[in-house]
Write a protein that holds these residues in place. Structure first.
Motif, short mmCIF file in Angstrom:
data_model
loop_
_atom_site.label_atom_id
_atom_site.label_comp_id
_atom_site.label_asym_id
_atom_site.label_seq_id
_atom_site.Cartn_x
_atom_site.Cartn_y
_atom_site.Cartn_z
N SER A 167 0.81 -1.21 0.00
CA SER A 167 0.00 0.00 0.00
C SER A 167 0.85 1.27 0.00
O SER A 167 0.47 2.26 -0.59
N SER A 168 1.99 1.28 0.67
CA SER A 168 2.82 2.47 0.68
C SER A 168 3.49 2.72 -0.66
O SER A 168 3.74 3.85 -1.04
N GLU A 169 3.77 1.68 -1.42
CA GLU A 169 4.37 1.84 -2.74
C GLU A 169 3.36 2.40 -3.74
O GLU A 169 3.73 3.11 -4.66
N ASN A 170 2.10 2.08 -3.56
CA ASN A 170 1.06 2.51 -4.49
C ASN A 170 0.29 3.73 -4.01
O ASN A 170 -0.70 4.09 -4.62
N ALA A 171 0.74 4.35 -2.94
CA ALA A 171 0.04 5.51 -2.40
C ALA A 171 0.08 6.65 -3.42
O ALA A 171 1.12 6.97 -3.97
N VAL A 172 -1.07 7.23 -3.65
CA VAL A 172 -1.17 8.34 -4.58
C VAL A 172 -1.24 9.63 -3.79
O VAL A 172 -2.07 9.79 -2.90
N ILE A 173 -0.34 10.54 -4.11
CA ILE A 173 -0.32 11.84 -3.43
C ILE A 173 -1.12 12.80 -4.30
O ILE A 173 -0.77 13.03 -5.46
#
Length: 68
Positions: free
Chosen positions: A5-11
């Motif tokens: 989930s942290s790798e795919n987090a969208v800012i």
């Protein structure tokens, strides 16, 4: 080790390029520049780039309801 989930987090964006702001509002770039010139749309300058804060888009759209 990173989680998936942290790798795919969208800012979410905070600043839009002029063309992105135009696309978000579904208007042309020339209309965006006219809104900037007339003071209806606030922008910031970063180096040579003119950027539109997301909040400025929200403020502009809110002002349309007041004017109607």
């Amino acid at each position: 080790m990173r989680t998936q989930s942290s790798e795919n987090a969208v800012i979410p964006p905070v600043l839009y390029r002029v063309d992105e702001a135009a696309e978000a509002l579904r208007i042309s770039r020339s209309v965006i520049y006219e809104l900037i010139r007339s003071g209806q749309l606030r922008t910031v300058k970063v180096g040579r780039r003119r950027l539109v804060p997301v909040q400025a888009l929200d403020d502009y759209v809110a002002s349309l309801g007041v004017a109607a």
